[in-house]
Motif scaffolding. Structure first.
Motif, PDB file in Angstrom:
ATOM      1  N   GLY A  10      52.708  66.079  21.506  1.00  0.00           N
ATOM      2  CA  GLY A  10      53.701  66.190  22.575  1.00  0.00           C
ATOM      3  C   GLY A  10      54.356  67.553  22.643  1.00  0.00           C
ATOM      4  N   GLU A  11      53.691  68.576  22.114  1.00  0.00           N
ATOM      5  CA  GLU A  11      54.245  69.927  22.087  1.00  0.00           C
ATOM      6  C   GLU A  11      53.832  70.778  23.285  1.00  0.00           C
ATOM      7  OE1 GLU A  11      52.989  71.611  18.381  1.00  0.00           O
ATOM      8  OE2 GLU A  11      53.780  69.942  17.220  1.00  0.00           O
ATOM      9  N   SER A  12      52.982  70.260  24.157  1.00  0.00           N
ATOM     10  CA  SER A  12      52.523  71.044  25.304  1.00  0.00           C
ATOM     11  C   SER A  12      53.015  70.409  26.594  1.00  0.00           C
ATOM     12  CB  SER A  12      51.002  71.149  25.311  1.00  0.00           C
ATOM     13  OG  SER A  12      50.424  69.886  25.454  1.00  0.00           O
ATOM     14  N   LYS A  13      53.120  71.224  27.637  1.00  0.00           N
ATOM     15  CA  LYS A  13      53.609  70.721  28.925  1.00  0.00           C
ATOM     16  C   LYS A  13      52.568  69.861  29.631  1.00  0.00           C
ATOM     17  CE  LYS A  13      56.756  74.546  29.669  1.00  0.00           C
ATOM     18  NZ  LYS A  13      57.066  75.723  30.471  1.00  0.00           N
ATOM     19  N   THR A  14      51.299  70.241  29.494  1.00  0.00           N
ATOM     20  CA  THR A  14      50.223  69.480  30.131  1.00  0.00           C
ATOM     21  C   THR A  14      49.171  69.127  29.084  1.00  0.00           C
ATOM     22  OG1 THR A  14      49.000  71.487  30.676  1.00  0.00           O
ATOM     23  CG2 THR A  14      50.533  70.654  32.337  1.00  0.00           C
TER      24      THR A  14
ATOM     25  N   ASN B 237      45.286  73.569  20.383  1.00  0.00           N
ATOM     26  CA  ASN B 237      45.829  73.066  21.648  1.00  0.00           C
ATOM     27  C   ASN B 237      45.730  71.545  21.734  1.00  0.00           C
ATOM     28  OD1 ASN B 237      46.625  75.551  22.564  1.00  0.00           O
ATOM     29  ND2 ASN B 237      44.729  75.924  23.706  1.00  0.00           N
ATOM     30  N   LYS B 238      44.635  70.992  21.237  1.00  0.00           N
ATOM     31  CA  LYS B 238      44.488  69.535  21.255  1.00  0.00           C
ATOM     32  C   LYS B 238      45.537  68.887  20.353  1.00  0.00           C
ATOM     33  CE  LYS B 238      41.344  65.718  20.765  1.00  0.00           C
ATOM     34  NZ  LYS B 238      39.967  65.283  20.758  1.00  0.00           N
TER      35      LYS B 238
ATOM     36  N   ILE C 238      44.677  63.420  24.636  1.00  0.00           N
ATOM     37  CA  ILE C 238      45.679  62.470  24.155  1.00  0.00           C
ATOM     38  C   ILE C 238      45.043  61.187  23.646  1.00  0.00           C
ATOM     39  CG2 ILE C 238      47.632  61.051  24.864  1.00  0.00           C
ATOM     40  CD1 ILE C 238      48.304  63.306  26.857  1.00  0.00           C
ATOM     41  N   GLU C 239      44.071  60.648  24.371  1.00  0.00           N
ATOM     42  CA  GLU C 239      43.519  59.335  24.039  1.00  0.00           C
ATOM     43  C   GLU C 239      42.362  59.377  23.058  1.00  0.00           C
ATOM     44  OE1 GLU C 239      42.560  57.538  27.774  1.00  0.00           O
ATOM     45  OE2 GLU C 239      44.648  57.455  28.403  1.00  0.00           O
TER      46      GLU C 239
END
Length: 109
Positions: A46-50, A39-40, A56-57
């Motif tokens: 950029g494959e997940s909606k949230t 999931n990370k 991300i950082e």
């Protein structure tokens, strides 16, 4: 794995899960680690909606290699503690420093 995952992410999930099982993790723990890692990586690509800010950082899972596992000398990061506090519904978390977050989470257990 979530429905609609790409074949690459399915293979990645299975590889991580198998690796964890070989290292002696329980089935549930291996699935959790594999799902969190995939999931990370999905969020970073950029494959997940949230996605959380730390997904991300923060450094990638491969680069991290356990440095942020929470078992080192300094423990989990402020962002990791904050995300856990948010998930557990701890009020006032945005005004807390790392130690205050740690104490609030310990009290909530």
């Amino acid at each position: 794995m979530p429905a609609g995952s790409s074949p690459k992410r399915e293979r990645q999930y299975q590889h991580i899960k198998d690796s964890e099982l070989e290292q002696g993790a329980s089935e549930d723990r291996a699935e959790e680690i594999a799902a969190r890692t995939v999931n990370k990586e999905r969020a970073r690509a950029g494959e997940s909606k949230t996605a959380s800010r730390s997904s991300i950082e923060d450094m990638s899972s491969g680069e991290r290699g356990g440095r942020r596992s929470g078992k080192g000398s300094r423990g989990p990061t402020h962002d990791q503690l904050y995300n856990e506090a948010r998930q557990r519904g701890i009020d006032g978390r945005s005004d807390m420093n790392k130690e205050q977050l740690r104490r609030a989470l310990d009290e909530k257990k």
